[in-house]
Design an enzyme around this catalytic site. Structure first.
Site, short mmCIF file in Angstrom:
data_model
loop_
_atom_site.label_atom_id
_atom_site.label_comp_id
_atom_site.label_asym_id
_atom_site.label_seq_id
_atom_site.Cartn_x
_atom_site.Cartn_y
_atom_site.Cartn_z
N TYR A 101 0.74 -1.14 -0.16
CA TYR A 101 -0.14 0.16 0.08
C TYR A 101 0.82 1.48 0.09
CZ TYR A 101 -3.29 3.81 2.07
OH TYR A 101 -4.00 5.09 1.90
N GLU A 190 -3.53 7.15 -4.50
CA GLU A 190 -3.58 6.19 -3.27
C GLU A 190 -3.55 5.19 -4.27
OE1 GLU A 190 -6.34 4.80 0.56
OE2 GLU A 190 -6.50 3.77 -1.43
#
Ligand code: GDP
Ligand code: MN
Length: 402
Positions: A101, A190
């Site tokens: 991530y 993101e």
């Protein structure tokens, strides 16, 4: 402005962040054609402005073009938490060995961009932050210094990535993500998951991209990405007319001038037991054109049962607003009753203008509190009693009402 995954990936690609090849599709046939072009297994992905699509059945692997068509049929029209799927993204399927991530957003408290990185990707990042906070590496970038390569190394070593090839690729992606963030005036970029394939290739498998609305004038290409079909039609109408409009859940439509006054109006409506259906901010304006535009947006909201017009005249003169209201009423038919409270510059003249014309369905109240109470009564079809500041005729609440 939130971008769809495929739009965010277009921007990733432009800034040199590796993504899989893909095609948008609006119908099962287009999905099939896209899969044929991509030649090989694909993943069919719902394009909606909400996360967790995988769990909701909005992401499916397909091993042939015919299968892609079938999966497209299943996903198109699906309702994912209130977002109906109208567009798909057909992408070459990836083999996944690891899911990381990586994101960059604003830390408003410190007024600095904030990177977050963890090797525990793929899942909900809030969950990682809560359950294993040590696994989530956070790093601020000084906006004046800009991004420095050592910062990428700190993220990577901090999260415990050991493979030198992965380290190198991720470091490059971190730098490019910073470029993308700054270069598009983004508020959030993101990548979840940022995957490592069995061949050791690192790439962005998903994208969440939010661009600052106030900077869209600098990025015409991004502004054009807005999906007018998916947007709330009233919000689109308001944007076209340059009206500040926010949809809420109650029954009283609110029109005020200035953000502070509008916010207090919401509070006063709540205080007397009502709930705002929406609000419009006229800003410094109040001319007939502005009033017509705002009323047009507000009255089209089917939840609106009454309209509360709350104006404090400063630079805006109340008599002008009053004339604006009358002009608006002449130009259009408004079903809902309207309550008007005028105060400040030329308030008396304004009230007189309204009293002289006395249009049907228009109620003038002297204070904000009385106006709010009247608007809520009209919306709910009942007399309010014992409400805070309640005083029958309503003059006792005058001071508090401001
Ligand atoms: P989200 O659920 O809205 O966050 O959508 P993502 O794009 O992140 O996809 C959710 C999950 O689907 C990923 O975490 C992967 O596990 C899986 N997925 C997505 N694309 C692929 C792919 O190309 N190959 C494989 N094997 N899985 C994928
Ligand atoms: Mn994701």
């Amino acid at each position: 402005m939130d971008l769809y995954e495929y739009q965010g990936k277009q921007l990733f690609k432009r800034f040199g962040i590796p993504v899989s090849e893909g095609r948008p599709a609006k119908t099962p046939e287009e999905a099939r054609a896209a899969a044929e072009e991509l030649d090989g297994p694909v993943v069919v992905k719902a394009q909606v402005l909400t996360g967790g699509r995988g769990k909701a059945g909005g992401i499916k692997l397909a091993d042939s073009a015919a299968d892609a068509e079938e999966k497209a049929k299943q996903i198109l029209g699906l309702d994912i938490r209130g977002h109906v799927v109208r567009t798909l993204w057909i992408e070459q399927a990836s083999d996944i060995e690891k899911e990381y991530y990586l994101s960059i957003t604003f830390d408003r408290g410190l007024k600095k961009p904030l990177f977050m990185f963890t090797t525990q990707g793929g899942m909900d990042i809030e969950e990682v932050a809560e359950k294993t906070p040590d696994a989530l590496v956070r790093l601020h970038v000084d906006p004046l210094e800009g991004f420095q390569p050592w910062q990428a190394r700190r993220l990577i070593y901090g999260a415990g990535v050991e493979d030198p090839s992965e380290q190198k690729q991720i470091a490059a992606i971190v730098g490019k993500l910073y470029d993308a963030f700054v270069g598009t005036d983004a508020m959030l970029c993101e990548i979840n998951p940022l995957i490592v394939t069995p061949d050791g290739e690192v790439k962005a498998l998903d994208s969440k991209f939010t661009v600052d609305d106030n900077a869209l004038y600098k990025h015409a290409g991004i502004a054009e990405m807005r999906d007018v079909e998916a947007a709330d039609p009233l919000e689109t109408l308001a944007r076209e007319k340059g009206v500040t409009y926010v949809k809420l859940d109650g029954e009283v439509g609110i029109l005020g001038n200035g953000a502070g006054l509008v916010m207090s109006t919401l509070d006063v409506i709540a205080l007397v037991g009502g709930a705002p259906a929406n609000f419009c901010d006229l800003g410094g304006g109040g001319d007939a054109e502005g009033v017509v535009d705002a009323l047009e947006v507000i009255m089209r909201d089917p939840q609106v049962k009454s309209i509360f017009f709350n104006i404090f005249g400063g630079i805006t003169r109340c008599d002008e607003v009053a004339r604006g209201i009358l002009a608006a009423l002449e130009r259009m038919t408004i079903e809902q009753p309207i309550v008007v409270r005028l105060d400040g510059t030329n308030a008396e003249e304004g009230r007189k203008v309204l009293a002289d014309a006395a249009p049907e369905g228009l109620h003038v109240e002297a204070t904000m509190l009385d106006g709010a109470r009247k608007a809520v009564e009209l919306a709910q079809g009942r007399r309010l009693d014992g409400a805070p500041g309640s005083a029958g005729g309503g003059s006792a609440g005058a001071g508090a009402g401001r």
